[in-house]
Design a protein around this motif. Structure first.
Motif, mmCIF file in Angstrom:
data_model
loop_
_atom_site.group_PDB
_atom_site.id
_atom_site.type_symbol
_atom_site.label_atom_id
_atom_site.label_comp_id
_atom_site.label_asym_id
_atom_site.label_seq_id
_atom_site.Cartn_x
_atom_site.Cartn_y
_atom_site.Cartn_z
ATOM 1 N N GLY A 12 0.846 -1.183 0.000
ATOM 2 C CA GLY A 12 0.000 0.000 0.000
ATOM 3 C C GLY A 12 0.882 1.234 0.000
ATOM 4 N N SER A 13 0.318 2.376 -0.378
ATOM 5 C CA SER A 13 1.159 3.572 -0.369
ATOM 6 C C SER A 13 1.417 4.019 1.058
ATOM 7 N N SER A 14 0.639 3.516 2.023
ATOM 8 C CA SER A 14 0.910 3.817 3.441
ATOM 9 C C SER A 14 2.332 3.398 3.794
ATOM 10 N N PHE A 68 -4.351 13.079 5.442
ATOM 11 C CA PHE A 68 -4.194 11.646 5.681
ATOM 12 C C PHE A 68 -3.306 11.429 6.920
ATOM 13 N N TYR A 75 0.966 10.121 7.721
ATOM 14 C CA TYR A 75 2.209 10.898 7.771
ATOM 15 C C TYR A 75 2.578 11.107 9.244
ATOM 16 N N CYS A 81 -0.717 16.273 -0.147
ATOM 17 C CA CYS A 81 -1.687 15.241 -0.517
ATOM 18 C C CYS A 81 -2.642 15.869 -1.528
ATOM 19 N N ASN A 124 -7.090 13.953 1.268
ATOM 20 C CA ASN A 124 -8.060 13.214 2.088
ATOM 21 C C ASN A 124 -8.023 13.850 3.473
ATOM 22 N N ASP A 136 1.367 12.841 -2.496
ATOM 23 C CA ASP A 136 0.547 11.643 -2.354
ATOM 24 C C ASP A 136 -0.634 11.757 -3.321
ATOM 25 N N ALA A 195 -2.959 9.440 -4.133
ATOM 26 C CA ALA A 195 -3.830 8.261 -3.977
ATOM 27 C C ALA A 195 -5.137 8.396 -4.771
ATOM 28 N N TYR A 196 -5.627 9.638 -4.925
ATOM 29 C CA TYR A 196 -6.938 9.832 -5.568
ATOM 30 C C TYR A 196 -6.835 10.534 -6.918
ATOM 31 N N THR A 248 -1.321 4.467 -5.536
ATOM 32 C CA THR A 248 -1.876 3.261 -4.918
ATOM 33 C C THR A 248 -2.786 2.518 -5.885
ATOM 34 N N SER A 254 -5.180 0.805 -4.408
ATOM 35 C CA SER A 254 -6.306 0.557 -3.488
ATOM 36 C C SER A 254 -7.589 1.265 -3.889
ATOM 37 N N LYS A 255 -7.500 2.286 -4.711
ATOM 38 C CA LYS A 255 -8.691 3.100 -4.980
ATOM 39 C C LYS A 255 -9.265 2.750 -6.350
ATOM 40 N N ARG A 294 -2.992 -4.826 -0.957
ATOM 41 C CA ARG A 294 -1.985 -3.911 -0.400
ATOM 42 C C ARG A 294 -0.875 -3.627 -1.423
HETATM 43 C C1 LIG Z 1 -4.352 10.212 0.808
HETATM 44 C C2 LIG Z 1 -4.127 8.751 0.990
HETATM 45 N N1 LIG Z 1 -2.912 8.267 0.739
HETATM 46 C C3 LIG Z 1 -2.651 6.971 0.886
HETATM 47 C C4 LIG Z 1 -3.636 6.103 1.305
HETATM 48 C C5 LIG Z 1 -3.226 4.694 1.547
HETATM 49 O O1 LIG Z 1 -3.613 3.845 0.621
HETATM 50 P P1 LIG Z 1 -3.001 2.375 0.585
HETATM 51 O O2 LIG Z 1 -2.085 2.192 1.746
HETATM 52 O O3 LIG Z 1 -4.173 1.487 0.645
HETATM 53 O O4 LIG Z 1 -2.284 2.338 -0.715
HETATM 54 C C6 LIG Z 1 -4.915 6.550 1.588
HETATM 55 C C7 LIG Z 1 -5.931 5.631 2.061
HETATM 56 O O5 LIG Z 1 -7.040 5.914 2.346
HETATM 57 C C8 LIG Z 1 -5.164 7.926 1.439
HETATM 58 O O6 LIG Z 1 -6.351 8.452 1.719
#
Ligand SMILES: Cc1ncc(COP(=O)(O)O)c(C=O)c1O
Length: 347
Positions: A80-82, A107, A110, A158, A162, A189, A191-192, A216, A218-219, A227
């Motif tokens: 995951g990008s986390s 998010f 961090y 970000c 988020n 970041d 992610a979206y 990511t 994940s979305k 992951r």
């Molecule tokens: C802004 C942002 N970055 C990263 C993530 C992490 O995504 P993941 O770890 O599933 O790739 C999320 C998850 O909700 C997010 O909102």
């Protein structure tokens, strides 16, 4: 604009001095007696070669590189990008000395990973801009703050953010990278990003040396359970971050999920899903805006909407204490939400 920045200056001293661990090559055509693996495979419906340690398969590597229009040595696959956030902080931030900078509400990972590593956190909060119906990223204030606090080694941006849904322009990102060119790293970041009208800054990694992007699956790729995230940057920066990544960290089944997710038909389905989310978001906006108990619905570039309500939400974030974020779900989920809101209004 080119941002010439020597990233080796930003790497933590012990990571700079750490001899990289060289894992064995994933060549299954050779006799494999070097890795103490089992020579038999557990029975399963699909034989997966799980008895072998797996480096990143060459096909998977080129599928990923092709997807993001980058070279094979310009990314790391993370859990995951986390986990990407963790890898970046571990590589660049010296505990008790360096700091990261964020703009809340944002998010939470961090803050989470910085706390684990004992890294200071500076916050230049977003401001609420009612007239523009968005949260505003305060560029000038952030620049001033970065200049005043030279121990800030990593700036996390970000975009789309988020939970507020606002984006940061490419010009502002480039400006911040330039400002940080002798100070540290700028992480964007994304992610979206697939849901946004803004373009990714991935194409800038070879012009801007201190830029790292997080992506990511994940979305929009619908692979949250597998992951899979990516850290994308120039090859020098990637090589430093690879020093803190454990060997064989992308499991064989995960590699197969990546391959499946990046087939032509899944990419087309994903693109149709993104269009649906954007259309549903417009419908939900107008529906939510009708309710007297909803004060405001913020403009969002993500697959979610943040609304201001007359009851309490986000109890841990004072700026969002009267806000609620909702994900744009399937047509059926969204219809259920609208019915529930209509009933709530009726009570
Ligand atoms: C802004 C942002 N970055 C990263 C993530 C992490 O995504 P993941 O770890 O599933 O790739 C999320 C998850 O909700 C997010 O909102």
């Amino acid at each position: 604009m080119k941002v010439d920045s020597d990233v080796s200056k930003f790497v933590r001293t012990n990571i700079l001095n750490l001899a990289p661990y060289i894992a064995g090559k994933p060549d299954y055509s050779q006799l494999r007696l070097h890795a103490n693996e089992a020579s038999w495979e557990p029975e399963s419906a699909q034989p997966l070669k799980l008895n072998r340690y797996a480096g990143l398969d060459l096909n998977v590597t080129s599928l990923i590189a092709n997807q993001y229009q980058i070279n094979d040595d310009e990314f790391i696959v993370s859990r995951g990008s986390s986990e990407g956030v963790d890898i970046i902080i571990k590589t660049f931030c010296e505990p008790h000395k360096d700091a990261i900078c964020i703009s809340t509400p944002t998010f939470d990972m961090y803050r989470f990973y910085a706390n684990i590593q004992d890294i200071d956190i500076h916050d230049v909060p977003l401001s609420m801009e009612i007239s523009l119906n968005t949260y505003q990223f305060n560029y000038d204030l952030l620049c001033e703050h970065l200049v005043r606090h030279t121990n800030i080694k990593v700036l996390f941006l970000c975009s789309p953010n988020n939970p507020t849904g606002n984006s940061i322009s490419e010009n502002e990102i480039i400006g911040l990278c330039y400002l940080m060119k002798d100070q540290g790293i700028v992480v964007v970041d994304e992610a979206y990003i697939e849901f946004s009208t803004n373009k990714s800054v991935c194409k800038k990694i070879n012009e801007i040396n201190n830029l790292i992007i997080l992506r990511t699956m994940s979305k929009s790729f619908a692979l949250a359970g597998a992951r899979v995230g990516y850290i994308i940057s120039n090859n020098k920066c990637i090589a430093y971050m690879n020093r803190v990544v454990p060997p064989y960290s992308c499991p064989t089944p995960t590699q197969n999920y990546i391959k499946e997710a990046l087939t032509h038909s899944n990419i087309i389905t994903g693109q149709a899903y993104i269009k649906d989310v954007i259309n549903e978001k417009i419908l939900l906006y107008s529906n939510l805006s009708k309710h007297s108990f909803i004060d405001n619905v913020w403009k969002s570039d993500g697959n979610f909407i943040l609304k201001k309500i007359l009851v309490r939400g986000f109890p841990n974030m004072p700026i969002l204490k009267h806000s609620l974020r909702i994900t744009i779900g399937s047509l059926k989920d969204n219809a259920k939400l609208i019915t529930a809101l209509n009933e709530f209004r009726g009570n």
